[in-house]
Design an enzyme around this catalytic site. Sequence first.
Site, PDB file in Angstrom:
ATOM      1  N   CYS A   1      48.736 -19.674  40.238  1.00 23.78           N
ATOM      2  CA  CYS A   1      48.810 -18.214  40.208  1.00 23.78           C
ATOM      3  C   CYS A   1      48.842 -17.765  38.755  1.00 23.78           C
ATOM      4  O   CYS A   1      49.025 -18.570  37.844  1.00 23.78           O
ATOM      5  CB  CYS A   1      50.056 -17.722  40.946  1.00 23.78           C
ATOM      6  SG  CYS A   1      49.966 -15.945  41.309  1.00 23.78           S
TER       7      CYS A   1
ATOM      8  N   LYS B   1      50.736 -14.717  53.200  1.00 26.15           N
ATOM      9  CA  LYS B   1      51.799 -14.407  52.243  1.00 26.15           C
ATOM     10  C   LYS B   1      52.042 -12.905  52.233  1.00 26.15           C
ATOM     11  O   LYS B   1      51.138 -12.123  51.939  1.00 26.15           O
ATOM     12  CB  LYS B   1      51.411 -14.901  50.852  1.00 26.15           C
ATOM     13  CG  LYS B   1      52.441 -14.546  49.787  1.00 26.15           C
ATOM     14  CD  LYS B   1      52.144 -15.191  48.446  1.00 26.15           C
ATOM     15  CE  LYS B   1      53.154 -14.761  47.412  1.00 26.15           C
ATOM     16  NZ  LYS B   1      52.918 -15.374  46.114  1.00 26.15           N
TER      17      LYS B   1
ATOM     18  N   LYS C   1      54.561 -17.511  54.372  1.00 31.90           N
ATOM     19  CA  LYS C   1      55.612 -17.241  53.384  1.00 31.90           C
ATOM     20  C   LYS C   1      55.990 -15.779  53.412  1.00 31.90           C
ATOM     21  O   LYS C   1      55.091 -14.940  53.421  1.00 31.90           O
ATOM     22  CB  LYS C   1      55.069 -17.638  52.009  1.00 31.90           C
ATOM     23  CG  LYS C   1      55.999 -17.399  50.873  1.00 31.90           C
ATOM     24  CD  LYS C   1      55.299 -17.719  49.575  1.00 31.90           C
ATOM     25  CE  LYS C   1      56.181 -17.265  48.447  1.00 31.90           C
ATOM     26  NZ  LYS C   1      55.470 -17.044  47.247  1.00 31.90           N
TER      27      LYS C   1
HETATM   28  C1  PBG Z   1      53.579 -16.596  42.592  1.00 31.43           C
HETATM   29  C2  PBG Z   1      54.624 -16.983  43.562  1.00 31.43           C
HETATM   30  C3  PBG Z   1      55.745 -16.253  43.973  1.00 31.43           C
HETATM   31  C4  PBG Z   1      56.478 -17.107  44.806  1.00 31.43           C
HETATM   32  C5  PBG Z   1      55.749 -18.275  44.920  1.00 31.43           C
HETATM   33  N1  PBG Z   1      54.614 -18.179  44.158  1.00 31.43           N
HETATM   34  C6  PBG Z   1      56.225 -14.919  43.573  1.00 31.43           C
HETATM   35  C7  PBG Z   1      55.482 -13.712  43.989  1.00 31.43           C
HETATM   36  O1  PBG Z   1      54.500 -13.753  44.718  1.00 31.43           O
HETATM   37  O2  PBG Z   1      55.906 -12.671  43.486  1.00 31.43           O
HETATM   38  C8  PBG Z   1      57.794 -16.791  45.433  1.00 31.43           C
HETATM   39  C9  PBG Z   1      58.652 -17.960  45.746  1.00 31.43           C
HETATM   40  C10 PBG Z   1      60.067 -17.639  46.047  1.00 31.43           C
HETATM   41  O3  PBG Z   1      60.473 -16.467  46.148  1.00 31.43           O
HETATM   42  O4  PBG Z   1      60.828 -18.594  46.198  1.00 31.43           O
HETATM   43  N2  PBG Z   1      52.727 -15.588  42.979  1.00 31.43           N
END
Ligand code: PBG
Length: 327
Positions: A119, A194, A247
């Site tokens: 990411c 997600k 997620k």
């Molecule tokens: C990156 C990412 C995030 C998480 C995993 N990969 C943060 C987001 O999307 O803001 C969250 C993981 C967690 O809250 O434990 N994009």
Amino acid sequence: MDMRVRPRRLRYGEGLRKMVRETRMDASSLIYPIFVKEGSGIVEEIPTMPGQYRYSVDTMEKKLEELLDAGVFSVMFFGIPERKDEIGSGAYAADGIVQRAVAKARREFPELYLITDVCMCEYTSHGHCGVLCGHDVNNDETLNLLAKTALSHVQAGADMVAPSDMMDGRVAAIRDILDANGYVNTPIMSYAVKYASAFYGPFRDAAGSAPAFGDRKSYQMDYHNSREGIKEALLDVQEGADIIMVKPAMSYLDMVTKIKQEVHVPVAAYSVSGEYAMIKAGAKLGYIEEEKIICETAASAFRAGCDIYLTYYAQEIARYMQEGRIG
Ligand code: PBG
């Protein structure tokens, strides 16, 4: 009482309860997310995630050893770079933080399975998951950078990549670049389903990745939606995703069950930072019993249908499994 069917009959005694248990778990399904940070000698507790730390490349070893001892064989790396810029160049730098951490882990722990989160948000100055055009994240321009990031992780030694950005078409873009470079057997675990969730709050503190303006609702999913999650999952499978992730986990177990029915690839559930933080906070206040809650939440994710469980409690869960408390 004339009652032939008595469900309680199968509940007498731990042995019998275990025999008829419908959900069985084992530590090989667990993935531990780890934060690695530029610098040296760093073991920094994350204030909103007590018990979780940011490690520098030289200190992460001890944690990796502990995980292996507990029976956790898979880790997912998140990087916290020193500098951020508009185009997140730290994400795909050959000597970036994740690349260096993975290379070291690869050399020192051949038995560990190394997964990387792909990411841009930890690396961009604006905190969004791609490059901007005005205030919008430009989907198609971001694909190229995500693909470069994934390739650099694999070149550094990652066994699997996990794109979490939610851009359209990223799985195909990553598959193409990996294949073109000979990595045809490197799997992609897609964060396909997600949601735009407040449960990521503590993670954003941990990684310093909160968006500087706006939110992530134009790329992460609206939590009122269910069929849209199926659409995302099916699309990613078509694009070549080997594993589909849902997620967060706890508030989205309905999606885990649905996705499991819709796709024929393994399904992962990610119990995110906010889920961890709530359990920790409740336990600290003495309102709930931490160990029992950990066991129950883990079992519920597997009962919902996940094959793989990402959790900050991986080490504890593996230990409870060894002790026969769950599994
Ligand atoms: C990156 C990412 C995030 C998480 C995993 N990969 C943060 C987001 O999307 O803001 C969250 C993981 C967690 O809250 O434990 N994009």
